[in-house]
Write a protein that holds these residues in place. Sequence first.
Motif, PDB file in Angstrom:
ATOM      1  N   GLU A 222       0.629  -1.281  -0.169  1.00 20.52           N
ATOM      2  CA  GLU A 222       0.207   0.240  -0.018  1.00 20.52           C
ATOM      3  C   GLU A 222       0.603   1.131   0.114  1.00 20.52           C
ATOM      4  O   GLU A 222       0.063   2.704   0.112  1.00 20.52           O
ATOM      5  CB  GLU A 222      -0.089  -0.161   1.122  1.00 20.52           C
ATOM      6  CG  GLU A 222      -1.704  -1.320   1.659  1.00 20.52           C
ATOM      7  CD  GLU A 222      -2.243  -1.117   0.375  1.00 20.52           C
ATOM      8  OE1 GLU A 222      -2.860  -0.140  -1.015  1.00 20.52           O
ATOM      9  OE2 GLU A 222      -3.160  -2.585  -0.041  1.00 20.52           O
ATOM     10  N   ILE A 224       3.082   4.317  -1.186  1.00 16.03           N
ATOM     11  CA  ILE A 224       2.827   5.562  -2.875  1.00 16.03           C
ATOM     12  C   ILE A 224       4.638   5.500  -3.386  1.00 16.03           C
ATOM     13  O   ILE A 224       5.430   5.888  -3.170  1.00 16.03           O
ATOM     14  CB  ILE A 224       2.405   6.286  -2.092  1.00 16.03           C
ATOM     15  CG1 ILE A 224       1.187   7.297  -1.471  1.00 16.03           C
ATOM     16  CG2 ILE A 224       2.213   7.587  -3.371  1.00 16.03           C
ATOM     17  CD1 ILE A 224       1.356   8.116  -0.499  1.00 16.03           C
ATOM     18  N   GLY A 262      -3.826  11.877  -7.630  1.00 17.43           N
ATOM     19  CA  GLY A 262      -3.919   9.943  -8.027  1.00 17.43           C
ATOM     20  C   GLY A 262      -3.358   9.916  -6.380  1.00 17.43           C
ATOM     21  O   GLY A 262      -3.175   8.733  -6.403  1.00 17.43           O
ATOM     22  N   THR A 263      -2.599  10.501  -6.450  1.00 14.62           N
ATOM     23  CA  THR A 263      -1.567  10.765  -4.843  1.00 14.62           C
ATOM     24  C   THR A 263      -2.638  10.388  -3.323  1.00 14.62           C
ATOM     25  O   THR A 263      -2.444   9.602  -3.054  1.00 14.62           O
ATOM     26  CB  THR A 263      -0.307  11.938  -4.691  1.00 14.62           C
ATOM     27  OG1 THR A 263      -0.015  11.952  -6.155  1.00 14.62           O
ATOM     28  CG2 THR A 263       0.208  11.302  -3.699  1.00 14.62           C
ATOM     29  N   VAL A 265      -6.467   9.952  -2.394  1.00 15.73           N
ATOM     30  CA  VAL A 265      -8.013  10.065  -2.853  1.00 15.73           C
ATOM     31  C   VAL A 265      -8.578  11.467  -3.019  1.00 15.73           C
ATOM     32  O   VAL A 265      -8.724  12.758  -1.664  1.00 15.73           O
ATOM     33  CB  VAL A 265      -8.587   9.059  -1.881  1.00 15.73           C
ATOM     34  CG1 VAL A 265     -10.158   9.400  -2.189  1.00 15.73           C
ATOM     35  CG2 VAL A 265      -8.413   7.799  -2.025  1.00 15.73           C
ATOM     36  N   HIS A 288     -15.588   6.186   2.126  1.00 17.60           N
ATOM     37  CA  HIS A 288     -15.889   6.175   0.919  1.00 17.60           C
ATOM     38  C   HIS A 288     -17.513   6.766   0.485  1.00 17.60           C
ATOM     39  O   HIS A 288     -18.491   5.474   0.517  1.00 17.60           O
ATOM     40  CB  HIS A 288     -15.642   4.701   0.209  1.00 17.60           C
ATOM     41  CG  HIS A 288     -14.083   4.354   0.063  1.00 17.60           C
ATOM     42  ND1 HIS A 288     -13.198   4.779  -0.404  1.00 17.60           N
ATOM     43  CD2 HIS A 288     -13.819   3.783   1.333  1.00 17.60           C
ATOM     44  CE1 HIS A 288     -12.007   4.717   0.040  1.00 17.60           C
ATOM     45  NE2 HIS A 288     -12.277   4.255   0.674  1.00 17.60           N
ATOM     46  N   ARG A 319      -6.883   4.731   0.179  1.00 19.99           N
ATOM     47  CA  ARG A 319      -6.423   4.417  -0.883  1.00 19.99           C
ATOM     48  C   ARG A 319      -6.619   3.316  -0.787  1.00 19.99           C
ATOM     49  O   ARG A 319      -7.202   2.300  -1.759  1.00 19.99           O
ATOM     50  CB  ARG A 319      -4.403   4.832  -1.181  1.00 19.99           C
ATOM     51  CG  ARG A 319      -4.904   6.009  -1.614  1.00 19.99           C
ATOM     52  CD  ARG A 319      -3.617   6.603  -1.928  1.00 19.99           C
ATOM     53  NE  ARG A 319      -2.790   5.347  -2.816  1.00 19.99           N
ATOM     54  CZ  ARG A 319      -2.306   4.246  -1.944  1.00 19.99           C
ATOM     55  NH1 ARG A 319      -1.882   4.549  -0.669  1.00 19.99           N
ATOM     56  NH2 ARG A 319      -0.690   4.069  -3.206  1.00 19.99           N
TER      57      ARG A 319
END
Length: 371
Positions: A222, A224, A262-263, A265, A288, A319
């Motif tokens: 997970e 980045i 996109g880095t 949410v 979400h 994410r």
Amino acid sequence: MRRLDIWFMFCIVAVLALPAIGLGWKSARILAAPSLSAERPEPAETSWSSRADIFIATNYGFRKNMLQMSRDIHSALSGTSPRVLQGREEWLFLTDNDSLSQATGQRLDVEGLKQFVALASDLAAEARTGGRQFLVAVAPNKHTIYRDKLPAWASGVPNQTELDVLLDALALAGVPAVDLRPTLLRHATRRAVYFRGDTHWSEFGAAIAFNDIVRALGLTDETIDLDAAFAAEVPRDRPGDLVKLAGIAGSWTENVPSPREGTFVAEDRLERHVLRKVANNDFYRLTHKSPARRLAAGPRVLVLGDSFTADLFGPMFMRFASNYVWLPHLGGSIDTGLIAESDPDIIILEVVERLLPFLRFRPSRAPSVGG
């Protein structure tokens, strides 16, 4: 007149004696208290004189009052905020919580660190009982990462810092913790991981810290991809909290890596639920709006933190998390009721380095709102 002189001299002697009296009283309390850890009762230093210097500098009587008086006098005479230190190349640093003494190694508050270890140990034990993961993550002071930007008199690296001692003590106590300094230091030589005019790390620095945290949690997949997620440094007009505290007018340019889309949410894909308000702090939950199956099954993450995690960490964790709760630690006044209500799979205690000796566990169970 002679009697007045005698009384004046007596008052001077009494004022000068106060730090020594306070040191003696505090020393007696420290000697009577349990050590930081059974295996390592005192922080290691190179010599007895070094240990004595640090002990006296940390524990002399009415230290906090004298430091505040010094700041007030400086402010009145200079007309500038004593809370901001001007470093090299126009870098600004916060002086709150005696952070300069911490950075230079003049202060090593073992008594205060004991309180933090007790707090973290209690939270870790409760997390284990509930089958949850627990992790301590200390956000380094900007002073620690950018020592080369401090004035020359404050830029030396001490043999041992409060954070060094704390991480050793947490390990001995069996409390999981992650040291964020090495990775931040490595990246800081090439790209800005903290803002020049702000107390906090940049988005790039936050992502570095996030990656170290999820690795420590065993969630390496997970992390980045920093090279893919951030563009080159772009000048940005961003007067930060230190710029405002210092009263600097006009624009303030920061050259920091910019996050690509996109880095994090996007906020429009998340619902934010305010659970409680205390002063300027929102206790909140993120969910979400339309979660994919993978996200709906993701872990529930709860962060007990401060301003270093108040905003950026939520969109990064979302994410892969099903929901995210952020609660301010408020110096140890932790709402254990909200922790239980949130029923997290992962609990992260994040504290900025300068606050380490000042946290005291004062659990509260105030009623929550919403959510």
